[in-house]
Design an enzyme around this catalytic site. Structure first.
Site, PDB file in Angstrom:
ATOM      1  N   TYR A 106     -30.082  23.687 -13.816  1.00  0.00           N
ATOM      2  CA  TYR A 106     -30.288  24.296 -12.494  1.00  0.00           C
ATOM      3  C   TYR A 106     -29.984  23.285 -11.404  1.00  0.00           C
ATOM      4  O   TYR A 106     -30.179  22.090 -11.576  1.00  0.00           O
ATOM      5  CB  TYR A 106     -31.713  24.829 -12.320  1.00  0.00           C
ATOM      6  CG  TYR A 106     -32.846  23.865 -12.597  1.00  0.00           C
ATOM      7  CD1 TYR A 106     -33.281  23.618 -13.886  1.00  0.00           C
ATOM      8  CD2 TYR A 106     -33.513  23.215 -11.554  1.00  0.00           C
ATOM      9  CE1 TYR A 106     -34.338  22.755 -14.149  1.00  0.00           C
ATOM     10  CE2 TYR A 106     -34.583  22.362 -11.803  1.00  0.00           C
ATOM     11  CZ  TYR A 106     -34.984  22.127 -13.107  1.00  0.00           C
ATOM     12  OH  TYR A 106     -36.017  21.275 -13.363  1.00  0.00           O
ATOM     13  N   PRO A 107     -29.495  23.781 -10.271  1.00  0.00           N
ATOM     14  CA  PRO A 107     -29.276  22.895  -9.130  1.00  0.00           C
ATOM     15  C   PRO A 107     -30.513  22.862  -8.236  1.00  0.00           C
ATOM     16  O   PRO A 107     -31.302  23.822  -8.238  1.00  0.00           O
ATOM     17  CB  PRO A 107     -28.106  23.551  -8.413  1.00  0.00           C
ATOM     18  CG  PRO A 107     -28.225  25.001  -8.716  1.00  0.00           C
ATOM     19  CD  PRO A 107     -28.933  25.134 -10.039  1.00  0.00           C
ATOM     20  N   MET A 108     -30.685  21.796  -7.493  1.00  0.00           N
ATOM     21  CA  MET A 108     -31.844  21.719  -6.582  1.00  0.00           C
ATOM     22  C   MET A 108     -31.576  20.854  -5.357  1.00  0.00           C
ATOM     23  O   MET A 108     -30.641  20.065  -5.320  1.00  0.00           O
ATOM     24  CB  MET A 108     -33.079  21.204  -7.323  1.00  0.00           C
ATOM     25  CG  MET A 108     -33.030  19.752  -7.729  1.00  0.00           C
ATOM     26  SD  MET A 108     -34.631  19.195  -8.401  1.00  0.00           S
ATOM     27  CE  MET A 108     -35.663  19.152  -6.932  1.00  0.00           C
ATOM     28  N   ASN A 109     -32.420  21.062  -4.367  1.00  0.00           N
ATOM     29  CA  ASN A 109     -32.409  20.265  -3.127  1.00  0.00           C
ATOM     30  C   ASN A 109     -33.765  19.641  -2.909  1.00  0.00           C
ATOM     31  O   ASN A 109     -34.762  20.097  -3.464  1.00  0.00           O
ATOM     32  CB  ASN A 109     -32.179  21.171  -1.912  1.00  0.00           C
ATOM     33  CG  ASN A 109     -30.763  21.688  -1.817  1.00  0.00           C
ATOM     34  OD1 ASN A 109     -29.838  21.114  -2.373  1.00  0.00           O
ATOM     35  ND2 ASN A 109     -30.602  22.790  -1.097  1.00  0.00           N
TER      36      ASN A 109
ATOM     37  N   GLN B  48     -33.286  14.374 -19.968  1.00  0.00           N
ATOM     38  CA  GLN B  48     -32.774  14.909 -18.706  1.00  0.00           C
ATOM     39  C   GLN B  48     -31.591  14.092 -18.224  1.00  0.00           C
ATOM     40  O   GLN B  48     -31.527  12.888 -18.416  1.00  0.00           O
ATOM     41  CB  GLN B  48     -33.899  14.971 -17.666  1.00  0.00           C
ATOM     42  CG  GLN B  48     -33.825  14.019 -16.500  1.00  0.00           C
ATOM     43  CD  GLN B  48     -34.361  12.639 -16.852  1.00  0.00           C
ATOM     44  OE1 GLN B  48     -34.426  12.250 -18.002  1.00  0.00           O
ATOM     45  NE2 GLN B  48     -34.716  11.877 -15.828  1.00  0.00           N
TER      46      GLN B  48
ATOM     47  N   ARG C   8     -27.164   5.127 -19.577  1.00  0.00           N
ATOM     48  CA  ARG C   8     -27.624   6.403 -19.006  1.00  0.00           C
ATOM     49  C   ARG C   8     -26.656   6.954 -17.972  1.00  0.00           C
ATOM     50  O   ARG C   8     -26.684   8.143 -17.660  1.00  0.00           O
ATOM     51  CB  ARG C   8     -29.012   6.237 -18.385  1.00  0.00           C
ATOM     52  CG  ARG C   8     -30.096   6.107 -19.448  1.00  0.00           C
ATOM     53  CD  ARG C   8     -31.469   6.041 -18.851  1.00  0.00           C
ATOM     54  NE  ARG C   8     -31.765   7.201 -18.022  1.00  0.00           N
ATOM     55  CZ  ARG C   8     -32.853   7.313 -17.285  1.00  0.00           C
ATOM     56  NH1 ARG C   8     -33.738   6.349 -17.262  1.00  0.00           N
ATOM     57  NH2 ARG C   8     -33.060   8.395 -16.553  1.00  0.00           N
TER      58      ARG C   8
ATOM     59  N   HIS D  31     -43.578  11.404 -10.126  1.00  0.00           N
ATOM     60  CA  HIS D  31     -42.598  12.291 -10.783  1.00  0.00           C
ATOM     61  C   HIS D  31     -42.156  11.690 -12.123  1.00  0.00           C
ATOM     62  O   HIS D  31     -42.158  12.363 -13.153  1.00  0.00           O
ATOM     63  CB  HIS D  31     -41.391  12.479  -9.851  1.00  0.00           C
ATOM     64  CG  HIS D  31     -40.201  13.102 -10.508  1.00  0.00           C
ATOM     65  ND1 HIS D  31     -40.045  14.461 -10.621  1.00  0.00           N
ATOM     66  CD2 HIS D  31     -39.110  12.541 -11.098  1.00  0.00           C
ATOM     67  CE1 HIS D  31     -38.910  14.711 -11.254  1.00  0.00           C
ATOM     68  NE2 HIS D  31     -38.319  13.567 -11.549  1.00  0.00           N
TER      69      HIS D  31
ATOM     70  N   SER E 166     -42.065  17.869  -6.122  1.00  0.00           N
ATOM     71  CA  SER E 166     -41.538  19.219  -6.377  1.00  0.00           C
ATOM     72  C   SER E 166     -42.295  20.256  -5.558  1.00  0.00           C
ATOM     73  O   SER E 166     -41.699  21.173  -4.997  1.00  0.00           O
ATOM     74  CB  SER E 166     -41.638  19.568  -7.869  1.00  0.00           C
ATOM     75  OG  SER E 166     -40.841  18.694  -8.634  1.00  0.00           O
TER      76      SER E 166
HETATM   77  O1  76R Z   1     -34.471   7.478 -13.793  1.00  0.00           O
HETATM   78  C1  76R Z   1     -35.626   7.367 -14.243  1.00  0.00           C
HETATM   79  O2  76R Z   1     -35.992   7.679 -15.396  1.00  0.00           O
HETATM   80  C2  76R Z   1     -36.643   6.814 -13.319  1.00  0.00           C
HETATM   81  C3  76R Z   1     -37.591   7.844 -12.870  1.00  0.00           C
HETATM   82  C4  76R Z   1     -36.929   9.097 -12.358  1.00  0.00           C
HETATM   83  C5  76R Z   1     -36.154   9.274 -11.203  1.00  0.00           C
HETATM   84  C6  76R Z   1     -35.726   8.227 -10.168  1.00  0.00           C
HETATM   85  C7  76R Z   1     -37.023  10.387 -13.006  1.00  0.00           C
HETATM   86  C8  76R Z   1     -37.666  10.618 -14.197  1.00  0.00           C
HETATM   87  N1  76R Z   1     -36.365  11.307 -12.231  1.00  0.00           N
HETATM   88  C9  76R Z   1     -35.804  10.666 -11.140  1.00  0.00           C
HETATM   89  C10 76R Z   1     -35.044  11.239 -10.140  1.00  0.00           C
HETATM   90 MN1  76R Z   1     -36.387  13.334 -12.508  1.00  0.00          MN
HETATM   91  N2  76R Z   1     -36.304  15.302 -12.840  1.00  0.00           N
HETATM   92  C11 76R Z   1     -35.973  16.253 -11.905  1.00  0.00           C
HETATM   93  C12 76R Z   1     -36.319  17.542 -12.420  1.00  0.00           C
HETATM   94  O3  76R Z   1     -37.963  20.975 -11.685  1.00  0.00           O
HETATM   95  C13 76R Z   1     -38.310  20.057 -10.913  1.00  0.00           C
HETATM   96  O4  76R Z   1     -39.408  20.098 -10.280  1.00  0.00           O
HETATM   97  C14 76R Z   1     -37.436  18.870 -10.706  1.00  0.00           C
HETATM   98  C15 76R Z   1     -36.229  18.826 -11.638  1.00  0.00           C
HETATM   99  C16 76R Z   1     -36.804  17.344 -13.700  1.00  0.00           C
HETATM  100  C17 76R Z   1     -37.292  18.420 -14.661  1.00  0.00           C
HETATM  101  C18 76R Z   1     -36.802  15.930 -13.955  1.00  0.00           C
HETATM  102  C19 76R Z   1     -37.210  15.337 -15.133  1.00  0.00           C
HETATM  103  N3  76R Z   1     -35.370  13.573 -10.750  1.00  0.00           N
HETATM  104  C20 76R Z   1     -34.859  12.587  -9.973  1.00  0.00           C
HETATM  105  C21 76R Z   1     -34.129  13.182  -8.868  1.00  0.00           C
HETATM  106  C22 76R Z   1     -33.384  12.440  -7.771  1.00  0.00           C
HETATM  107  C23 76R Z   1     -34.396  12.208  -6.687  1.00  0.00           C
HETATM  108  C24 76R Z   1     -33.900  11.436  -5.490  1.00  0.00           C
HETATM  109  O5  76R Z   1     -33.041  10.567  -5.643  1.00  0.00           O
HETATM  110  O6  76R Z   1     -34.433  11.748  -4.401  1.00  0.00           O
HETATM  111  C25 76R Z   1     -34.239  14.549  -9.019  1.00  0.00           C
HETATM  112  C26 76R Z   1     -33.640  15.622  -8.147  1.00  0.00           C
HETATM  113  C27 76R Z   1     -35.024  14.780 -10.190  1.00  0.00           C
HETATM  114  C28 76R Z   1     -35.389  16.019 -10.659  1.00  0.00           C
HETATM  115  N4  76R Z   1     -37.311  13.013 -14.307  1.00  0.00           N
HETATM  116  C29 76R Z   1     -37.682  11.805 -14.869  1.00  0.00           C
HETATM  117  C30 76R Z   1     -37.448  13.994 -15.290  1.00  0.00           C
HETATM  118  C31 76R Z   1     -37.927  13.350 -16.496  1.00  0.00           C
HETATM  119  C32 76R Z   1     -38.154  14.094 -17.815  1.00  0.00           C
HETATM  120  C33 76R Z   1     -38.069  12.012 -16.229  1.00  0.00           C
HETATM  121  C34 76R Z   1     -38.556  10.904 -17.160  1.00  0.00           C
HETATM  122  C35 76R Z   1     -37.355  10.241 -17.749  1.00  0.00           C
HETATM  123  C36 76R Z   1     -37.683   9.122 -18.659  1.00  0.00           C
HETATM  124  O7  76R Z   1     -38.550   8.307 -18.327  1.00  0.00           O
HETATM  125  O8  76R Z   1     -37.009   9.071 -19.684  1.00  0.00           O
END
Ligand code: 76R
EC number: 1.3.98.5
Length: 247
Positions: A144-147, A184, A130, A171, A222
């Protein structure tokens, strides 16, 4: 100080968004257009060869709407290679017909919020894969970028590790509900670009982007902490479609 999340990094990412200079394109001779299209197809073939050797990856999509016309998402081992890609593009015959629309520099990232305790993640083949992903060739892309918010009341970076883990679990569970529908790639850009992460989603059914992003808006991480930049959505561009677009 709160405990910092540990992150794993993989390939560097460049999202290179361009607009076609239609005025220049329409004014160009057939020979100039052929040369430009050949250069572009040649570059795409070079990038595909890099992907075939598993030394990087390419996602090439159109952008719907006026923010840009094309998005090239490149993954490479080094920032230098990403720079070389940009320069080769700008030097090529197609470069003359492209205007810069937006770019984003980041590195593919996984954080340890959901990590199994006592396991070295670099020994888990799925995790390593991955970090250096071959990008899907799904019908659609959404970027899209985000904070995460840093305000007095809602400061993500001042929460305890435990609280952040709880929220990230929620999440992740929403995300998992979209397994098989949305793929993603999260790339970290603290220190590299103007936002903290790039979010790149791939799906065959574009509606799943809306469903997923909307559902996440109700999830605390979010709802309380997410801040978002511009959204770019587009359609897969194959060699044939590229020729059709420009001919
Ligand atoms: O890596 C992993 O699969 C473990 C769980 C996971 C993490 C740690 C995960 C799962 N994400 C992680 C981290 Mn995510 N993600 C986003 C967005 O639009 C929004 O509201 C947010 C944008 C989407 C759509 C999304 C999708 N994720 C993060 C982080 C870093 C956070 C940090 O370190 O503080 C961000 C910014 C972020 C944002 N996330 C998933 C998804 C999806 C679809 C999953 C499930 C993946 C899977 O299980 O295959």
């Amino acid at each position: 100080m709160s405990e910092a999340a540990q992150t794993l990094e993989g390939w560097y990412a460049l999202h290179d968004l361009r607009s076609i200079d239609w005025e220049a394109w329409n004014a160009a001779s057939a020979a100039e257009k052929d040369a430009a299209l050949n250069d572009l197809l040649g570059l795409v073939a070079d990038w595909q060869a890099v992907e075939d050797r598993k030394e990087g990856s390419l996602a090439l999509y159109t952008v719907v709407g006026q923010k840009a016309d094309l998005i090239f998402m490149h993954l490479r081992e080094t920032l230098q290679e990403l720079n070389d890609i940009e320069n080769a593009f700008n030097r090529s015959a197609i470069g003359r017909f492209m205007k810069k629309a937006y770019s984003y520099v980041s590195v593919v990232e996984l954080s340890n919020y959901m990590a199994a305790p006592g396991v070295d993640p670099m020994q888990v083949p799925e995790i390593v894969a991955r970090l250096k992903p071959i990008l899907p060739k799904s019908n659609h892309i959404c970027f899209y970028p985000m904070n995460k918010k840093r305000e007095l009341q809602d400061n993500w970076y001042m929460l305890s590790m435990e609280d952040r883990k709880t929220m990230m679990r929620s999440h992740g569970m929403i995300g998992r509900g979209y397994a098989g529908k949305v793929k993603q790639v999260i790339s970290g850009s603290v220190g590299f670009d103007d936002w903290e992460w790039g979010v790149t989603l791939f799906a065959d059914d574009a509606l799943q982007f809306k469903k997923l992003v909307y559902e996440m808006r109700f999830d605390e991480v979010s709802a309380r902490f997410g801040e978002f930049g511009a959204f770019y959505v587009g359609n897969l561009l194959t060699g044939d479609a590229l020729t059709k677009l420009l001919k």
